[in-house]
Design a protein around this motif. Structure first.
Motif, PDB file in Angstrom:
ATOM      1  N   TYR A  70     -28.336 -60.812 -15.246  1.00  0.00           N
ATOM      2  CA  TYR A  70     -29.111 -60.824 -16.486  1.00  0.00           C
ATOM      3  C   TYR A  70     -29.320 -62.257 -16.992  1.00  0.00           C
ATOM      4  CZ  TYR A  70     -30.644 -59.405 -21.168  1.00  0.00           C
ATOM      5  OH  TYR A  70     -31.367 -59.232 -22.324  1.00  0.00           O
ATOM      6  N   GLU A  71     -28.779 -63.223 -16.254  1.00  0.00           N
ATOM      7  CA  GLU A  71     -28.920 -64.644 -16.613  1.00  0.00           C
ATOM      8  C   GLU A  71     -30.406 -65.033 -16.691  1.00  0.00           C
ATOM      9  OE1 GLU A  71     -26.892 -68.483 -17.199  1.00  0.00           O
ATOM     10  OE2 GLU A  71     -26.159 -66.433 -17.101  1.00  0.00           O
ATOM     11  N   GLU A  72     -30.726 -65.862 -17.664  1.00  0.00           N
ATOM     12  CA  GLU A  72     -32.091 -66.361 -17.816  1.00  0.00           C
ATOM     13  C   GLU A  72     -32.526 -67.060 -16.535  1.00  0.00           C
ATOM     14  OE1 GLU A  72     -35.513 -66.449 -19.743  1.00  0.00           O
ATOM     15  OE2 GLU A  72     -33.723 -65.901 -20.901  1.00  0.00           O
ATOM     16  N   GLY A  73     -33.692 -66.705 -16.017  1.00  0.00           N
ATOM     17  CA  GLY A  73     -34.185 -67.283 -14.766  1.00  0.00           C
ATOM     18  C   GLY A  73     -33.944 -66.380 -13.571  1.00  0.00           C
ATOM     19  N   PHE A  80     -32.143 -50.198  -9.728  1.00  0.00           N
ATOM     20  CA  PHE A  80     -30.897 -50.963  -9.785  1.00  0.00           C
ATOM     21  C   PHE A  80     -29.902 -50.299 -10.735  1.00  0.00           C
ATOM     22  CE2 PHE A  80     -27.991 -54.456 -10.279  1.00  0.00           C
ATOM     23  CZ  PHE A  80     -28.114 -55.172  -9.101  1.00  0.00           C
ATOM     24  N   GLY A  81     -30.415 -49.759 -11.833  1.00  0.00           N
ATOM     25  CA  GLY A  81     -29.554 -49.083 -12.800  1.00  0.00           C
ATOM     26  C   GLY A  81     -28.898 -47.844 -12.229  1.00  0.00           C
ATOM     27  N   ALA A  82     -29.545 -47.188 -11.268  1.00  0.00           N
ATOM     28  CA  ALA A  82     -28.970 -46.006 -10.620  1.00  0.00           C
ATOM     29  C   ALA A  82     -28.018 -46.382  -9.490  1.00  0.00           C
ATOM     30  CB  ALA A  82     -30.085 -45.121 -10.068  1.00  0.00           C
ATOM     31  N   VAL A  83     -28.247 -47.540  -8.871  1.00  0.00           N
ATOM     32  CA  VAL A  83     -27.428 -47.979  -7.731  1.00  0.00           C
ATOM     33  C   VAL A  83     -26.130 -48.630  -8.187  1.00  0.00           C
ATOM     34  CG1 VAL A  83     -27.306 -49.654  -5.830  1.00  0.00           C
ATOM     35  CG2 VAL A  83     -29.349 -48.244  -6.122  1.00  0.00           C
ATOM     36  N   THR A  84     -26.189 -49.493  -9.214  1.00  0.00           N
ATOM     37  CA  THR A  84     -25.043 -50.331  -9.571  1.00  0.00           C
ATOM     38  C   THR A  84     -23.788 -49.579 -10.013  1.00  0.00           C
ATOM     39  OG1 THR A  84     -24.453 -52.390 -10.703  1.00  0.00           O
ATOM     40  CG2 THR A  84     -25.671 -50.765 -11.986  1.00  0.00           C
ATOM     41  N   PRO A  85     -23.866 -48.404 -10.689  1.00  0.00           N
ATOM     42  CA  PRO A  85     -22.619 -47.718 -11.042  1.00  0.00           C
ATOM     43  C   PRO A  85     -21.927 -47.058  -9.856  1.00  0.00           C
ATOM     44  CG  PRO A  85     -24.487 -46.413 -11.757  1.00  0.00           C
ATOM     45  CD  PRO A  85     -25.028 -47.720 -11.302  1.00  0.00           C
ATOM     46  N   ARG A  86     -22.563 -47.075  -8.688  1.00  0.00           N
ATOM     47  CA  ARG A  86     -21.958 -46.498  -7.483  1.00  0.00           C
ATOM     48  C   ARG A  86     -21.008 -47.514  -6.855  1.00  0.00           C
ATOM     49  NH1 ARG A  86     -24.648 -42.995  -4.898  1.00  0.00           N
ATOM     50  NH2 ARG A  86     -22.564 -42.539  -4.104  1.00  0.00           N
ATOM     51  N   THR A  87     -20.146 -48.119  -7.684  1.00  0.00           N
ATOM     52  CA  THR A  87     -19.075 -49.086  -7.371  1.00  0.00           C
ATOM     53  C   THR A  87     -19.576 -50.510  -7.158  1.00  0.00           C
ATOM     54  OG1 THR A  87     -18.834 -49.090  -4.931  1.00  0.00           O
ATOM     55  CG2 THR A  87     -17.905 -47.205  -6.110  1.00  0.00           C
ATOM     56  N   ALA A  88     -20.811 -50.831  -7.521  1.00  0.00           N
ATOM     57  CA  ALA A  88     -21.335 -52.182  -7.279  1.00  0.00           C
ATOM     58  C   ALA A  88     -20.941 -53.166  -8.374  1.00  0.00           C
ATOM     59  CB  ALA A  88     -22.856 -52.140  -7.152  1.00  0.00           C
ATOM     60  N   GLY A  89     -21.282 -52.859  -9.637  1.00  0.00           N
ATOM     61  CA  GLY A  89     -20.825 -53.687 -10.740  1.00  0.00           C
ATOM     62  C   GLY A  89     -21.743 -54.807 -11.181  1.00  0.00           C
ATOM     63  N   PHE A  90     -22.899 -54.978 -10.548  1.00  0.00           N
ATOM     64  CA  PHE A  90     -23.854 -55.987 -11.010  1.00  0.00           C
ATOM     65  C   PHE A  90     -24.633 -55.435 -12.210  1.00  0.00           C
ATOM     66  CE2 PHE A  90     -23.416 -57.371  -6.562  1.00  0.00           C
ATOM     67  CZ  PHE A  90     -23.183 -58.725  -6.753  1.00  0.00           C
ATOM     68  N   ASN A  91     -25.082 -56.312 -13.075  1.00  0.00           N
ATOM     69  CA  ASN A  91     -25.912 -55.880 -14.192  1.00  0.00           C
ATOM     70  C   ASN A  91     -27.162 -56.749 -14.301  1.00  0.00           C
ATOM     71  OD1 ASN A  91     -23.938 -57.971 -15.198  1.00  0.00           O
ATOM     72  ND2 ASN A  91     -25.238 -57.824 -17.005  1.00  0.00           N
ATOM     73  N   THR A  92     -28.316 -56.102 -14.429  1.00  0.00           N
ATOM     74  CA  THR A  92     -29.576 -56.827 -14.629  1.00  0.00           C
ATOM     75  C   THR A  92     -30.077 -56.638 -16.053  1.00  0.00           C
ATOM     76  OG1 THR A  92     -30.836 -54.915 -13.840  1.00  0.00           O
ATOM     77  CG2 THR A  92     -30.241 -56.581 -12.199  1.00  0.00           C
ATOM     78  N   VAL A  93     -29.270 -55.924 -16.858  1.00  0.00           N
ATOM     79  CA  VAL A  93     -29.601 -55.716 -18.278  1.00  0.00           C
ATOM     80  C   VAL A  93     -28.362 -56.027 -19.108  1.00  0.00           C
ATOM     81  CG1 VAL A  93     -31.323 -53.932 -17.789  1.00  0.00           C
ATOM     82  CG2 VAL A  93     -28.950 -53.271 -18.204  1.00  0.00           C
ATOM     83  N   ASP A  94     -28.537 -56.113 -20.418  1.00  0.00           N
ATOM     84  CA  ASP A  94     -27.412 -56.310 -21.324  1.00  0.00           C
ATOM     85  C   ASP A  94     -26.666 -54.978 -21.463  1.00  0.00           C
ATOM     86  OD1 ASP A  94     -25.630 -56.848 -23.341  1.00  0.00           O
ATOM     87  OD2 ASP A  94     -27.095 -57.770 -24.688  1.00  0.00           O
ATOM     88  N   MET A  95     -25.435 -54.920 -20.957  1.00  0.00           N
ATOM     89  CA  MET A  95     -24.681 -53.665 -20.938  1.00  0.00           C
ATOM     90  C   MET A  95     -24.433 -53.109 -22.340  1.00  0.00           C
ATOM     91  SD  MET A  95     -24.152 -52.781 -17.817  1.00  0.00           S
ATOM     92  CE  MET A  95     -22.885 -51.549 -18.039  1.00  0.00           C
ATOM     93  N   ARG A  96     -24.373 -53.980 -23.343  1.00  0.00           N
ATOM     94  CA  ARG A  96     -24.114 -53.531 -24.717  1.00  0.00           C
ATOM     95  C   ARG A  96     -25.328 -52.834 -25.328  1.00  0.00           C
ATOM     96  NH1 ARG A  96     -21.951 -59.375 -26.373  1.00  0.00           N
ATOM     97  NH2 ARG A  96     -23.750 -59.769 -25.041  1.00  0.00           N
TER      98      ARG A  96
END
Length: 604
Positions: A324-327, A428-444
């Protein structure tokens, strides 16, 4: 070319003498490798004054010389030919090590030394080689672990604990972090990396140096595949053979029933890993803007770090805010590359090997048919029940995740994105909770329905025999099939024209029960130790830790020391498996030669 040295006319005396020399050679190489590795860590991990550097450099040179001479002696005394790849590699290693020692002693003169140093990037290649040599000797030693008469389950657990402690020691070195860190934070980071979780109490980008980040990357690479897979493969390659005890011992780790195929299976696993990580690194490098990096080296390291982290489902990132980092948050093609690596890493090696065998059969059969050698023979069964269950369950869970994410996040994290951006972010939102742990959005900013479906997806996790954790897709599928069979009045569970045996059903029930118990105890302990935290945040953290996901709602760094210890234990339990721990600590009962009368228990 045959290498047969004779020291005595009597063949028996000659053999006995050579065996004694080889034992000494093995010990010398082993000790020298450990010594050289220790000195290298001392140089990398501490700021050394010039006087100590001269002493340690001399000892380092002596160690390199002894290792080089040891490998050369082994080739002369043991090998029948120099042409096998393993023997040629050992000869090359001996030459490189001896030549390096001569260079460091400046025997070849200033001009030649400078040319070689420029070519080898000023000892960086040699330092890498020393690390590899240490790992090779460790791999050889691991093949003798079966002599301890420990159960495979216990060895599997102890290998993770040992790797965590080693990782914590390395991360505690002064040069591993930008500022001094506590040992509890070092061991938490090491546990998270080895268990491929991704939960962090320190900022990987800012709090760790390049050396520290490399240590973390190595930890989740080894932890993702399992240290026994690595050490068994390299131990066999450089030792040249497996004993039958080694084969039987390693068989349980890689789910290979044919003991004669163990090395081939290990080779396929390592090759597939390197191939996917290499392709993913290339794609990440291609799809990221070079202007975001300080140089090409930084860009390459970023690509490699995230490729390995994605395939191993580790979730670690060298960006403070993750993807989710800028850039980077709008580098959608990079997100897709990472998502693909996550799926391939979490699908399970048994599935990959199953389809590899089928594709090999199709290609070879088709070529033979085209060349007129023989008619194409149809494979009667393309994939096993396990493979089909994993594929179908993975597909269904991904579709459910995408549908829920699309609906619930329409006015939240998806708001304001382009059509393509929404599409990629949903995947990506459907894939990442399948034990991946990356975030492309603000989790909060996630909506409550998304958080709830994330809890469900994290609990199920990846597939068996994969780099991920969690309950496992096949366990969930078997449990659901059993539930439907009971509801429909069937006396057995059937799927794909096959019957699932009772042992599998019992294991699925045990794993589900233990997972709920562990997560329940984890939530209770964290609420006792940190009562100020919100229940939803704590539950999300525990689910993430147990399933080795690494997603968080932002409370990890706020946890007390006691809560960190609880989270570490849950990460380890989630990675090695609840049933594995139970099997390791509970004594097996022998064959039961009796049977009590049956009775029913009232259950609704």
């Amino acid at each position: 070319m045959s290498l047969k040295l004779k020291f005595f006319s009597n063949p028996d005396r000659n053999i006995i003498f050579i065996k004694k020399v080889i034992k000494v050679q093995e010990k010398v190489v082993q000790i020298s490798s450990i010594f050289a590795f220790g000195i290298l860590l001392f140089h990398l991990g501490y700021s050394i004054d010039p006087q100590d550097q001269v002493t340690t450099s001399t000892l380092f040179n002596i160690s390199l010389t002894l290792i080089g001479l040891g490998y050369f002696a082994k080739v002369l005394l043991v090998e029948k030919s120099i042409f096998p790849a393993r023997v040629l590699l050992e000869l090359l290693l001996s030459i490189i090590l001896i030549l390096t020692a001569l260079i460091r002693w400046n025997v070849l003169g200033d001009e030649m030394t400078q040319v070689i140093l420029d070519f080898t990037a000023h000892y960086h290649l040699i330092n890498g080689l020393v690390i590899i040599l240490f790992f090779i000797e460790l791999s050889k030693f691991s093949l003798t672990i079966n002599e301890l008469k420990l159960s495979p389950s216990l060895v599997f657990i102890l290998s993770f604990i040992l790797l965590i402690l080693v990782g914590a020691g390395l991360l505690s070195l002064p040069e591993a972090s930008t500022d001094s860190i506590s040992f509890i934070d070092a061991i938490f980071t090491s546990t998270s990396a080895v268990c491929v979780t991704g939960l962090i109490v320190l900022d990987t980008a800012k709090d760790f140096t390049f050396f520290g980040q490399v240590v973390i990357m190595i930890l989740f690479q080894i932890g993702g595949l399992g240290i026994m897979v690595f050490t068994s493969f390299f131990g066999f390659f450089f030792k040249g053979s497996y004993s039958i005890e080694n084969r039987l011992f390693i068989r349980d780790y890689i789910n290979e029933n044919n003991v004669n195929e163990i090395y081939k299976t290990l080779f396929k696993i390592i090759s597939f890993t390197v191939l996917v990580e290499g392709i993913c690194a290339f794609m990440i490098y291609h799809f990221t803007d070079s202007a975001q990096f300080t140089g090409q080296g930084d860009h390459l390291f970023f690509s490699l770090f995230h490729a390995i982290s994605a395939f191993c489902n580790a979730g670690f990132s060298t960006l403070s805010n993750g993807l989710y980092e800028e850039g980077f948050r709008e580098a959608y093609n990079m997100h897709l590359a990472i998502a693909l690596a996550i799926v391939l890493g979490g699908i399970g090696f048994p599935v990959v090997l199953d389809y590899y065998s089928y594709l090999k059969h199709v290609i070879i059969g088709s070529v033979k048919s085209l060349l007129g050698i023989e008619k194409y023979r149809h494979a009667p069964r393309v994939s096993s029940v396990n493979t089909r269950l994993v594929i179908y369950t993975t597909g269904i869970l991904l579709v459910i995740g995408m549908i829920v994410y699309t609906i619930s996040e329409q006015n939240s994290t998806l708001k304001g994105l382009s059509v393509y951006g929404k599409f990629v972010t949903t995947i990506f939102g459907a894939v990442t909770p399948r034990t991946a742990g990356f975030n492309t959005v603000d989790m909060r900013e996630l909506a409550v329905p998304t958080i709830l479906i994330y809890l469900f997806l994290m609990w199920i996790g990846a597939s068996p025999g994969s780099t991920g954790g969690g309950l496992k897709t096949s366990t969930f599928a078997v449990a659901m099939l059993n539930t439907f069979s009971i509801a429909s009045g069937k006396t057995r569970v059937e799927v794909f024209r096959r019957q699932i045996n009772n042992e599998t059903l019992n294991k699925a029930f045990a794993v589900i029960s233990l997972s709920v118990l562990v997560m329940g105890i984890g939530v209770l302990l964290l609420m006792i130790l940190d009562p100020e935290l919100a229940l939803m945040d704590v539950a999300f953290e525990i689910f993430s830790a147990f399933s080795t996901v690494g997603l968080s709602l932002g409370i990890t760094s706020q946890l007390s020391t006691g809560s960190k210890l609880v989270l570490m234990a849950i990460m380890l339990i989630g990675r090695v498996g609840t049933l594995t721990i139970l099997v390791a600590i509970v004594r097996k009962i022998g064959e039961q030669r009796y049977k009590y009368p049956e009775e029913t228990v009232f259950i609704t």
